[in-house]
Scaffold this motif. Sequence first.
Motif, PDB file in Angstrom:
ATOM      1  N   MET A   1    -120.852  15.374  10.114  1.00 26.86           N
ATOM      2  CA  MET A   1    -120.405  16.730   9.853  1.00 26.86           C
ATOM      3  C   MET A   1    -118.977  16.682   9.338  1.00 26.86           C
ATOM      4  O   MET A   1    -118.117  16.036   9.913  1.00 26.86           O
ATOM      5  CB  MET A   1    -120.485  17.553  11.136  1.00 26.86           C
ATOM      6  N   TYR A   2    -118.752  17.371   8.227  1.00 28.32           N
ATOM      7  CA  TYR A   2    -117.406  17.447   7.679  1.00 28.32           C
ATOM      8  C   TYR A   2    -117.192  18.832   7.091  1.00 28.32           C
ATOM      9  O   TYR A   2    -118.132  19.603   6.904  1.00 28.32           O
ATOM     10  CB  TYR A   2    -117.154  16.357   6.629  1.00 28.32           C
ATOM     11  N   ALA A   3    -115.949  19.130   6.797  1.00 36.79           N
ATOM     12  CA  ALA A   3    -115.596  20.419   6.200  1.00 36.79           C
ATOM     13  C   ALA A   3    -114.409  20.214   5.273  1.00 36.79           C
ATOM     14  O   ALA A   3    -113.589  19.321   5.473  1.00 36.79           O
ATOM     15  CB  ALA A   3    -115.245  21.442   7.273  1.00 36.79           C
ATOM     16  N   ILE A   4    -114.344  21.049   4.256  1.00 33.58           N
ATOM     17  CA  ILE A   4    -113.177  21.090   3.390  1.00 33.58           C
ATOM     18  C   ILE A   4    -112.430  22.368   3.737  1.00 33.58           C
ATOM     19  O   ILE A   4    -112.980  23.465   3.643  1.00 33.58           O
ATOM     20  CB  ILE A   4    -113.569  21.049   1.905  1.00 33.58           C
ATOM     21  N   VAL A   5    -111.195  22.193   4.186  1.00 37.49           N
ATOM     22  CA  VAL A   5    -110.429  23.317   4.728  1.00 37.49           C
ATOM     23  C   VAL A   5    -109.083  23.429   4.007  1.00 37.49           C
ATOM     24  O   VAL A   5    -108.515  22.425   3.584  1.00 37.49           O
ATOM     25  CB  VAL A   5    -110.252  23.149   6.261  1.00 37.49           C
ATOM     26  N   ASN A   6    -108.616  24.649   3.858  1.00 39.25           N
ATOM     27  CA  ASN A   6    -107.326  24.920   3.235  1.00 39.25           C
ATOM     28  C   ASN A   6    -106.275  25.015   4.348  1.00 39.25           C
ATOM     29  O   ASN A   6    -106.337  25.911   5.175  1.00 39.25           O
ATOM     30  CB  ASN A   6    -107.404  26.218   2.433  1.00 39.25           C
ATOM     31  N   ILE A   7    -105.328  24.074   4.329  1.00 39.24           N
ATOM     32  CA  ILE A   7    -104.245  24.057   5.314  1.00 39.24           C
ATOM     33  C   ILE A   7    -102.931  24.157   4.553  1.00 39.24           C
ATOM     34  O   ILE A   7    -102.578  23.241   3.817  1.00 39.24           O
ATOM     35  CB  ILE A   7    -104.269  22.773   6.171  1.00 39.24           C
ATOM     36  N   GLY A   9    -102.010  25.748   1.933  1.00 36.04           N
ATOM     37  CA  GLY A   9    -102.078  25.667   0.490  1.00 36.04           C
ATOM     38  C   GLY A   9    -102.641  24.376  -0.066  1.00 36.04           C
ATOM     39  O   GLY A   9    -102.749  24.223  -1.273  1.00 36.04           O
ATOM     40  N   LYS A  10    -103.024  23.429   0.771  1.00 36.93           N
ATOM     41  CA  LYS A  10    -103.617  22.176   0.324  1.00 36.93           C
ATOM     42  C   LYS A  10    -104.999  22.025   0.940  1.00 36.93           C
ATOM     43  O   LYS A  10    -105.231  22.467   2.059  1.00 36.93           O
ATOM     44  CB  LYS A  10    -102.741  20.983   0.703  1.00 36.93           C
ATOM     45  N   GLN A  11    -105.904  21.395   0.205  1.00 39.35           N
ATOM     46  CA  GLN A  11    -107.268  21.225   0.670  1.00 39.35           C
ATOM     47  C   GLN A  11    -107.463  19.829   1.246  1.00 39.35           C
ATOM     48  O   GLN A  11    -107.052  18.847   0.642  1.00 39.35           O
ATOM     49  CB  GLN A  11    -108.253  21.461  -0.475  1.00 39.35           C
ATOM     50  N   TYR A  21    -102.252  14.606   7.916  1.00 33.00           N
ATOM     51  CA  TYR A  21    -100.835  14.872   7.706  1.00 33.00           C
ATOM     52  C   TYR A  21    -100.725  16.062   6.760  1.00 33.00           C
ATOM     53  O   TYR A  21    -100.807  15.914   5.545  1.00 33.00           O
ATOM     54  CB  TYR A  21    -100.128  13.645   7.134  1.00 33.00           C
ATOM     55  N   ALA A  22    -100.555  17.247   7.322  1.00 30.04           N
ATOM     56  CA  ALA A  22    -100.496  18.496   6.562  1.00 30.04           C
ATOM     57  C   ALA A  22     -99.033  18.856   6.309  1.00 30.04           C
ATOM     58  O   ALA A  22     -98.142  18.370   7.011  1.00 30.04           O
ATOM     59  CB  ALA A  22    -101.185  19.608   7.339  1.00 30.04           C
ATOM     60  N   PRO A  23     -98.766  19.718   5.317  1.00 30.37           N
ATOM     61  CA  PRO A  23     -97.395  20.214   5.165  1.00 30.37           C
ATOM     62  C   PRO A  23     -96.927  20.870   6.453  1.00 30.37           C
ATOM     63  O   PRO A  23     -97.739  21.353   7.241  1.00 30.37           O
ATOM     64  CB  PRO A  23     -97.513  21.240   4.045  1.00 30.37           C
ATOM     65  N   LYS A  24     -95.631  20.886   6.674  1.00 32.71           N
ATOM     66  CA  LYS A  24     -95.076  21.306   7.965  1.00 32.71           C
ATOM     67  C   LYS A  24     -95.593  22.679   8.396  1.00 32.71           C
ATOM     68  O   LYS A  24     -95.533  23.646   7.654  1.00 32.71           O
ATOM     69  CB  LYS A  24     -93.558  21.323   7.911  1.00 32.71           C
TER      70      LYS A  24
END
Length: 103
Positions: A1-7, A9-11, A21-24
């Motif tokens: 199971m996976y998902a593509i998520v917007n965190i 402003g980045k996917q 490692y997402a933007p702060k």
Amino acid sequence: MYAIVNIAGKQFKVTKDQFVYAPKLDGETGASVEFDQVLLAEADGAVSVGAPTLAGAKVSGKILDHVKGDKVIVFKKKRRKGYKKKNGHRQDFTKVLIENISL
């Protein structure tokens, strides 16, 4: 199971128990976060595509740490003019552990 998520402003393509490692992000270390902008999800071979997002789908995670990325050198020069400028930059990131994907 996976998902593509917007965190922020980045996917990101995320799975359970994965580090991202997402933007702060705002939040203290150890705080839980939820991302509701799920663009695509796959479970048991069935792919659900949102238009633009999936209604009711959420990805929950936990903030582990706030870190800085690698140093990037910015060097500017104009030839034959005696102009040189050197700067450095380190981007701020948030390390997030993906705990659950719910559809």
